[in-house]
Design a protein around this motif. Sequence first.
Motif, PDB file in Angstrom:
ATOM      1  N   GLU A 196      29.265  27.562 -54.947  1.00 23.11           N
ATOM      2  CA  GLU A 196      28.163  28.447 -54.553  1.00 23.11           C
ATOM      3  C   GLU A 196      26.828  27.711 -54.589  1.00 23.11           C
ATOM      4  OE1 GLU A 196      30.381  32.448 -56.280  1.00 23.11           O
ATOM      5  OE2 GLU A 196      28.674  31.607 -57.374  1.00 23.11           O
TER       6      GLU A 196
ATOM      7  N   GLU B  99      21.900  25.465 -47.484  1.00 21.98           N
ATOM      8  CA  GLU B  99      20.936  26.335 -46.796  1.00 21.98           C
ATOM      9  C   GLU B  99      19.535  25.733 -46.841  1.00 21.98           C
ATOM     10  OE1 GLU B  99      21.250  29.212 -44.909  1.00 21.98           O
ATOM     11  OE2 GLU B  99      23.316  28.482 -45.006  1.00 21.98           O
TER      12      GLU B  99
ATOM     13  N   LYS C  13      28.481  28.036 -42.600  1.00 18.33           N
ATOM     14  CA  LYS C  13      28.088  29.393 -43.001  1.00 18.33           C
ATOM     15  C   LYS C  13      29.320  30.307 -43.133  1.00 18.33           C
ATOM     16  CE  LYS C  13      25.187  32.764 -43.710  1.00 18.33           C
ATOM     17  NZ  LYS C  13      24.426  32.769 -44.963  1.00 18.33           N
ATOM     18  N   VAL C  14      30.165  30.267 -42.115  1.00 20.51           N
ATOM     19  CA  VAL C  14      31.363  31.116 -42.138  1.00 20.51           C
ATOM     20  C   VAL C  14      32.294  30.691 -43.275  1.00 20.51           C
ATOM     21  CG1 VAL C  14      33.415  31.830 -40.846  1.00 20.51           C
ATOM     22  CG2 VAL C  14      31.184  31.799 -39.724  1.00 20.51           C
TER      23      VAL C  14
ATOM     24  N   SER D 159      31.333  29.472 -46.099  1.00 23.11           N
ATOM     25  CA  SER D 159      30.748  29.992 -47.348  1.00 23.11           C
ATOM     26  C   SER D 159      31.016  31.491 -47.493  1.00 23.11           C
ATOM     27  CB  SER D 159      29.245  29.691 -47.416  1.00 23.11           C
ATOM     28  OG  SER D 159      28.507  30.599 -46.624  1.00 23.11           O
ATOM     29  N   GLU D 160      30.990  32.211 -46.381  1.00 27.90           N
ATOM     30  CA  GLU D 160      31.263  33.655 -46.437  1.00 27.90           C
ATOM     31  C   GLU D 160      32.725  33.935 -46.773  1.00 27.90           C
ATOM     32  OE1 GLU D 160      27.770  35.025 -43.292  1.00 27.90           O
ATOM     33  OE2 GLU D 160      29.837  34.850 -42.599  1.00 27.90           O
ATOM     34  N   GLN D 161      33.606  33.151 -46.175  1.00 21.32           N
ATOM     35  CA  GLN D 161      35.031  33.343 -46.471  1.00 21.32           C
ATOM     36  C   GLN D 161      35.333  33.013 -47.923  1.00 21.32           C
ATOM     37  OE1 GLN D 161      37.445  31.180 -43.661  1.00 21.32           O
ATOM     38  NE2 GLN D 161      36.923  32.538 -41.962  1.00 21.32           N
TER      39      GLN D 161
ATOM     40  N   GLU E 151      33.212  33.155 -50.380  1.00 23.68           N
ATOM     41  CA  GLU E 151      32.600  34.194 -51.213  1.00 23.68           C
ATOM     42  C   GLU E 151      33.544  35.392 -51.375  1.00 23.68           C
ATOM     43  OE1 GLU E 151      28.776  35.502 -49.740  1.00 23.68           O
ATOM     44  OE2 GLU E 151      28.684  37.121 -51.222  1.00 23.68           O
ATOM     45  N   HIS E 152      34.134  35.798 -50.271  1.00 19.34           N
ATOM     46  CA  HIS E 152      35.087  36.908 -50.290  1.00 19.34           C
ATOM     47  C   HIS E 152      36.313  36.552 -51.151  1.00 19.34           C
ATOM     48  CE1 HIS E 152      37.960  39.917 -48.794  1.00 19.34           C
ATOM     49  NE2 HIS E 152      38.794  38.911 -48.616  1.00 19.34           N
TER      50      HIS E 152
ATOM     51  N   GLU F  19      35.518  36.471 -54.859  1.00 22.30           N
ATOM     52  CA  GLU F  19      35.382  37.841 -55.388  1.00 22.30           C
ATOM     53  C   GLU F  19      36.744  38.431 -55.724  1.00 22.30           C
ATOM     54  OE1 GLU F  19      31.500  39.431 -53.135  1.00 22.30           O
ATOM     55  OE2 GLU F  19      33.275  40.733 -52.931  1.00 22.30           O
TER      56      GLU F  19
END
Length: 156
Positions: A21, A28, A107-108, A110-112, A114-115, A118
């Motif tokens: 993270e 960024e 970016k994608v 990092s989003e994947q 992150e999910h 979680e």
Amino acid sequence: MSTIVAPNAIELLEADHREAEALFEEFEKAKDAGDNQAKFEIATKVCAALLIHMEIEETIFYPAARDATGDDDKLNEAQVEHDGAKKLIAEIGKLKPEDPMFDAKVKVLSEQIEHHVEEEENELFPETKKSDMDLEAIGEQLEEAKSELKNQHGIP
Ligand SMILES: [Fe+2]
Ligand SMILES: [Fe+2]
């Protein structure tokens, strides 16, 4: 006398998550600064760290968690998410940081991640804590495998 105490499995994996993270945040900043060299270095670093993290989960933590929790659905889903991340990482590895798709793919990713993180931290890890899994012993195995992989890839 000092003894080295290995972190337990959950602590080790969660520390890896925090590291990823932090690197995505650094990415960024480099992006905002228009620093392609920094973007490239950070992306290379986070992708390598994620590949090692996924490898030790898949070879050590997930099989032990599967045995201990019997939650095949969750572990199969986690594997599919790893496979998706690896595909993106391979694509990122072929791009130059100035490529218009480079930032989008990071970016994608990092989003994947992150999910995925979680789900691990809110669902899978608590399940393993409730099971009879030996998180200390698995933590030692994870630590050993991680440093071996880092050595192999020349990562400090
Ligand atoms: Fe993880
Ligand atoms: Fe994972």
